[in-house]
Enzyme design. Structure first.
Site, PDB file in Angstrom:
ATOM      1  CE  LYS A 126      46.719  19.832  31.047  1.00 19.38           C
ATOM      2  NZ  LYS A 126      47.779  18.856  30.738  1.00 19.38           N
ATOM      3  CG  ASP A 166      49.964  21.568  32.061  1.00 17.27           C
ATOM      4  OD1 ASP A 166      50.123  20.466  31.536  1.00 17.27           O
ATOM      5  OD2 ASP A 166      50.074  22.634  31.417  1.00 17.27           O
TER       6      ASP A 166
END
Ligand code: GLU
Length: 445
Positions: A126, A166
């Site tokens: 991430k 995201d």
């Protein structure tokens, strides 16, 4: 708690003293593993918990860019490669002022197990930045993305790390990032980024995938109780990509979405939310949700309020971490809520989950229910590698099948360990076992 588990969590706290979100995410997974530790001594013998909770690499960098006033701005960029046991690091990037290492680490950790559940050969990672895209011009967002990729491009690649979107990162940002990658490397960004616009090699149905996937999961869950979404009153928090397509699929399956929200408050619409208005406000105008009540007769805006106080049978937290706390769970239960499905990452606090489970509410954790987004990212990688473009229906059918498989895996492990309907346990165990086996098989490194 077993001494190995206790030791592992203590070391984690000592090593990461101020990372509460990361600790919350790890604790939830580790606690689920308790019954396995006795049964599979190789977990301790191979130091799997220690290895699985320490990121393989963590990259932090300065991002310097020039705003529309000609002023120099400095942000911080992150990319955590948590585990490449099952494939290249895979996971989105979040651009939001709340982003710090703790946030990226918890998201990357969750991503390992989520990606494992998809069964698609992708590791967990991430990234993101504390950059706030709100109120920024297109030019500012572009210059920021170019500056961000000028450092990140050293670390990404189709076999090493494949970022995507995201919160705060959608097709526009991915386009700018892909453009800068191409400019710097002279290579097409195929396979290096997912969530691309369709014209740049993106997959049809990627935009819809997380929201649709969460609803497919909800339908599978309700079916175990001979129930469905038909006629159900639902609330969906958020109004971003995940929330909008979650709400669309709920409506397609005959449910009624009563309320949605953003960071300023929520709207309630007794006639059911009109998603064309929400989509226009959020995807085109980038406006506040309060504007909805000006455009839709009978609806009402509630400043700084959450959607959990409205009566509903099914709730879909689709905004951000820890947005559904104990008092919200109490309100949902009082109002007759029967199922909570997480479209966001870790939106429900541990205390709220415990209460919902105790009262017999069906609860689907994000790492299972919102895996549809990353799953279709992996399908985008497959299409790119084969130089193919699949139809919307082809992708959607695969998404449906993947969500059904994840659901089955959760139920299988929950039943195996006599934890009926415990989807948190089922998802953690199913996700963990594949990763643990791979870590062990590679030998020590
Ligand atoms: N950010 C999404 C997630 O939380 C998608 C990641 C991806 O497509 O790689 O799973």
């Amino acid at each position: 708690m077993s001494s190995y588990l206790h030791r592992s969590l203590e070391t984690l706290t000592d090593r990461n003293p101020s990372q509460a979100l990361f600790k919350q995410a790890v604790t939830e997974v580790f606690e689920s593993l308790e019954p396995l530790l006795h049964e599979i001594p190789e977990i301790e013998a191979n130091a799997i918990l220690e290895r699985i909770s320490e990121p393989e690499r963590q990259i932090m960098f300065r991002v310097t860019w020039v705003d529309d006033q000609g002023c120099i701005q400095v942000n911080r960029g992150y990319r955590v490669g948590f585990s490449s046991a099952l494939g290249p690091y895979k996971g989105g990037m979040r651009f939001h002022p709340s982003v710090e290492l703790d946030v990226i680490k918890f998201l990357a950790f969750e991503q390992i197990f989520k990606n494992s559940l998809t069964g698609l050969g992708i590791g967990g990672g991430k990234g993101g930045s504390d950059f706030d895209p709100k109120g920024k011009s297109d030019g500012e967002v572009m210059r920021f993305c170019q500056a961000f990729m000028s450092e990140l491009y050293h670390f990404v690649g189709e076999d090493t790390d494949v970022p995507a979107g995201d919160i705060g990162v959608g097709a526009r940002e991915i386009g700018y990032l892909a453009g800068q990658y191409k400019r710097l490397t002279k290579r097409f960004a195929h396979g290096v980024l997912t969530g691309k616009q369709v014209g740049l090699g993106g997959s049809l149905a990627r935009k819809e995938a997380t929201g649709y996937g969460a609803v497919y999961f909800a339908a599978e869950m309700l079916a175990t109780r001979q129930d469905s979404l038909k006629g159900k009153h639902c609330v969906v928090s958020g109004s971003g990509n995940v929330a909008i397509y979650c709400a669309r699929k709920i409506q397609e399956l005959g449910g009624k979405v009563m309320a949605m929200s953003d960071s300023t408050g929520c709207v309630h619409d007794p006639a059911g939310i009109d998603l064309d208005i929400v989509t226009a406000l959020k995807e085109v105008e980038r406006a506040r949700i309060s504007e909805y009540s000006n455009r839709r007769h009978g609806s009402k805006f509630f400043e700084q309020q959450k959607v959990w106080n409205f009566p509903c049978e099914v709730a879909f937290p689709c905004a951000t971490q820890n947005e559904l706390a104990l008092e919200d769970a109490k309100a949902l239960l009082e109002n007759g809520c029967q199922a909570v499905i997480e479209g966001a990452n870790m939106p429900t606090t541990p205390e709220a989950i415990a209460l919902l489970r105790e009262k017999g509410t069906l609860f689907a954790p994000g790492k299972a229910a919102n895996a549809g987004g990353v799953a279709v990212s992996a399908l985008e990688m497959q299409q790119n590698a084969a130089l193919q473009n699949w139809s919307f229906a082809q992708v959607d059918d695969r998404l449906k099948a993947i969500m059904a498989n994840i659901h089955n895996d959760c139920v299988f492990y929950a039943n195996k360990y006599r934890r009926t309907e415990d989807y948190v346990f089922g998802a953690n165990v199913a996700g963990f076992l594949k990763v643990a086996e791979a870590v062990k098989s590679y030998g020590v490194f």
